[in-house]
Design a protein around this motif. Structure first.
Motif, mmCIF file in Angstrom:
data_model
loop_
_atom_site.group_PDB
_atom_site.id
_atom_site.type_symbol
_atom_site.label_atom_id
_atom_site.label_comp_id
_atom_site.label_asym_id
_atom_site.label_seq_id
_atom_site.Cartn_x
_atom_site.Cartn_y
_atom_site.Cartn_z
ATOM 1 N N MET A 190 13.227 63.800 13.533
ATOM 2 C CA MET A 190 12.000 64.196 12.835
ATOM 3 C C MET A 190 12.228 64.271 11.326
ATOM 4 N N ILE A 191 13.378 64.839 10.922
ATOM 5 C CA ILE A 191 13.689 64.942 9.490
ATOM 6 C C ILE A 191 13.845 63.553 8.878
ATOM 7 N N GLN A 192 14.511 62.657 9.597
ATOM 8 C CA GLN A 192 14.715 61.305 9.083
ATOM 9 C C GLN A 192 13.388 60.572 8.916
ATOM 10 N N LEU A 193 12.507 60.692 9.920
ATOM 11 C CA LEU A 193 11.202 60.035 9.829
ATOM 12 C C LEU A 193 10.359 60.661 8.713
ATOM 13 N N THR A 194 10.453 61.982 8.544
ATOM 14 C CA THR A 194 9.701 62.652 7.488
ATOM 15 C C THR A 194 10.142 62.161 6.110
ATOM 16 N N ALA B 113 5.883 55.705 12.533
ATOM 17 C CA ALA B 113 6.421 56.983 12.062
ATOM 18 C C ALA B 113 5.296 57.989 11.857
ATOM 19 N N ARG B 114 4.182 57.533 11.268
ATOM 20 C CA ARG B 114 3.041 58.426 11.074
ATOM 21 C C ARG B 114 2.515 58.947 12.410
ATOM 22 N N GLU B 115 2.394 58.072 13.371
ATOM 23 C CA GLU B 115 1.892 58.464 14.688
ATOM 24 C C GLU B 115 2.849 59.441 15.371
ATOM 25 N N ALA B 116 4.149 59.179 15.259
ATOM 26 C CA ALA B 116 5.145 60.049 15.887
ATOM 27 C C ALA B 116 5.111 61.443 15.286
ATOM 28 N N LEU B 117 5.021 61.523 13.956
ATOM 29 C CA LEU B 117 5.004 62.831 13.293
ATOM 30 C C LEU B 117 3.728 63.597 13.607
ATOM 31 N N ARG B 118 2.600 62.877 13.697
ATOM 32 C CA ARG B 118 1.359 63.554 14.089
ATOM 33 C C ARG B 118 1.483 64.131 15.492
ATOM 34 N N GLY B 119 2.123 63.376 16.377
ATOM 35 C CA GLY B 119 2.322 63.858 17.741
ATOM 36 C C GLY B 119 3.196 65.111 17.786
ATOM 37 N N ILE B 120 4.235 65.112 16.956
ATOM 38 C CA ILE B 120 5.121 66.282 16.896
ATOM 39 C C ILE B 120 4.365 67.489 16.360
#
Length: 300
Positions: A1-5, A66-73
């Motif tokens: 999550m930190i890496q994608l952010t 990445a945007r979709e994954a972070l929104r899901g988190i």
């Protein structure tokens, strides 16, 4: 999550420095985090130069994912927070003066456990007015006027009278006061508030006019205590006259171990309140508050 952010922040700001400012990280910290992501996946996401940063083809493909994954988190984290907030089972932390803890809350525990076995109470004896968020406390029970603390809300629990009283053996030795001014020739048991550090004055109201009369307690007359239960016990021992909450001396009064005095001069009852943080509280905290309000007679 930190890496994608970090990757998303660089992609949206166009630089490691701006991304660092957004995330509260150093520029090198952002760069190293993305490098670890690239090394772990054997992929290059960014074209780096001394003047600019741009996305590679793989970086372009990863960006919407990445945007979709972070929104899901974020949605999952919000759902967990709501579930935690709304769950009935769990612990509720309550702080109250030791005297209230001993004489009011503890006697209610068998009923509470029978009705709400899924809620664990963590009871803490203290008279200090604290920031509930900083102390990780859900509710505080406090008496008297409350100094406003930002972010807190007080709800009235009950009003309770204070009673002037003494043991029969003390009155047999020293006589019985008939008006507040008579107290000046008696041994008085003072109560010092742990919250303010002040010895509480005794408050009376004239039986006909309602005019207030305040007796300032001299700490040298008998004894000064900072626990109301100890004040009641000292009165029962016969060392002097006390001014105490009625709930603390109901049993000694019924047993004749204490005699009420100056009943016609009784002043205004004191207020007891439940203090909580502003905003929405957890469901279990709300249930505990409702239980306390339903059983408010135990505090009066």
């Amino acid at each position: 999550m930190i890496q994608l952010t970090c990757f998303l922040a660089v992609a949206e700001t166009g630089s490691f420095t701006a991304a660092g400012r957004r995330l509260g990280m150093t520029t090198s910290g952002v760069s190293k985090t993305i490098s670890r992501l690239e090394q772990a996946r054997a992929i290059r996401l960014l074209n780096r130069s001394t003047h600019a940063v741009s996305l590679t083809e793989d970086g372009e493909r990863l960006l919407p994912l990445a945007r979709e994954a972070l929104r899901g988190i974020e949605k999952a984290d919000a759902a967990i927070s709501v579930a935690s907030r709304d769950s009935v089972a769990g612990r509720v932390r309550i702080t109250a003066p030791t005297a209230i803890l001993t004489t009011c809350l503890v006697p209610l525990l068998p009923q509470f456990r029978a009705e709400l076995p899924q809620i664990e109470l963590d009871l803490r004896g203290s008279d200090r007015m604290v920031d509930l968020a900083e102390e990780a406390i859900d509710l505080a029970i406090r008496t008297g006027p409350l100094d406003g603390i930002p972010g807190h809300r007080a709800q009235i629990l009950c009003d309770f009278p204070w009673i002037t009283c003494a043991a029969p053996n003390y009155l047999g030795r020293r006589g019985t006061p008939s008006v507040p001014n008579d107290l000046e020739s008696h041994d008085l048991i003072g109560f010092r508030s742990q919250r303010t550090g002040i010895v509480e004055p005794w408050r009376y109201a004239h039986p006909r006019t309602g005019a207030s009369k305040i007796i300032r307690i001299s700490p040298g007359l008998a004894v000064v205590l900072d626990d109301a239960c100890a004040v009641a016990a000292a009165a029962v021992s016969g060392i002097g006259i006390a001014w105490v909450p009625s709930r603390l001396i109901s049993l000694p009064l019924r047993a004749g171990a204490l005699v009420p005095l100056l009943s016609d001069w009784a002043g205004k009852p004191m207020r007891m309140s439940i203090v909580r943080r502003e905003g929405r509280v957890s469901e279990r905290t709300r249930i505990v508050m409702e239980f306390l309000r339903t059983n408010r007679t135990a505090f009066a």
